[in-house]
Design a protein around this motif. Structure first.
Motif, short mmCIF file in Angstrom:
data_model
loop_
_atom_site.label_atom_id
_atom_site.label_comp_id
_atom_site.label_asym_id
_atom_site.label_seq_id
_atom_site.Cartn_x
_atom_site.Cartn_y
_atom_site.Cartn_z
N ASP A 129 1.08 -1.21 -0.11
CA ASP A 129 0.06 -0.05 -0.13
C ASP A 129 1.06 1.34 0.16
O ASP A 129 1.33 1.67 1.01
CB ASP A 129 -1.02 0.00 1.39
CG ASP A 129 -1.62 1.00 1.33
OD1 ASP A 129 -1.53 2.10 0.37
OD2 ASP A 129 -2.84 1.15 2.05
N PRO A 130 1.08 1.80 -1.12
CA PRO A 130 2.09 2.85 -1.31
C PRO A 130 1.62 4.22 -0.60
O PRO A 130 2.31 4.93 0.35
CB PRO A 130 1.93 3.50 -2.64
CG PRO A 130 1.12 2.50 -3.49
CD PRO A 130 0.44 1.52 -2.44
N ALA A 131 0.03 4.38 -0.18
CA ALA A 131 -0.23 5.45 0.51
C ALA A 131 -0.04 5.34 1.84
O ALA A 131 0.47 6.33 2.67
CB ALA A 131 -1.71 5.66 0.37
N ALA A 132 -0.03 4.09 2.29
CA ALA A 132 0.34 3.92 3.55
C ALA A 132 1.97 3.62 4.19
O ALA A 132 2.24 3.53 5.28
CB ALA A 132 -0.41 2.77 4.30
N SER A 186 8.28 1.26 2.57
CA SER A 186 8.66 2.14 1.77
C SER A 186 10.02 2.44 2.22
O SER A 186 11.05 2.92 1.16
CB SER A 186 7.80 3.48 1.60
OG SER A 186 6.61 3.38 1.34
N SER A 245 2.94 -5.94 -5.41
CA SER A 245 1.97 -5.25 -5.93
C SER A 245 1.44 -5.82 -6.99
O SER A 245 0.37 -5.70 -7.51
CB SER A 245 2.28 -3.78 -6.17
OG SER A 245 2.39 -2.94 -5.16
#
Length: 72
Positions: A15-18, A57, A69
């Motif tokens: 989850d790139p946003a998180a 990340s 992903s």
């Protein structure tokens, strides 16, 4: 038969946003924080069946995040 990455039977997600990555193998895990930002899912025998990195990340290479992903 498992693929080259060994994750065919695993649920995986980045989850790139998180900034979080999660891998879970078949089983019903009991979550336990192994260290700050790293949660392990353990089955009833204490075998690791899942892992979540809350700051993936920063700690997981981009090519690994891409593989996570590819299939959810």
């Amino acid at each position: 038969m498992a693929g080259q990455d060994g994750l065919n039977d695993a649920h995986r997600k980045f989850d790139p946003a998180a900034g979080a990555a999660y891998i879970r193998f078949p089983g019903e895990p009991e979550n336990e924080e192994a260290s700050e930002g790293l949660v392990l899912g353990l089955d009833e025998r204490g075998k690791i069946v899942g892992m979540e990195s809350l700051e993936a990340s920063k700690h997981v290479a981009p090519e690994i995040r891409r593989k996570l992903s590819e299939r959810t």
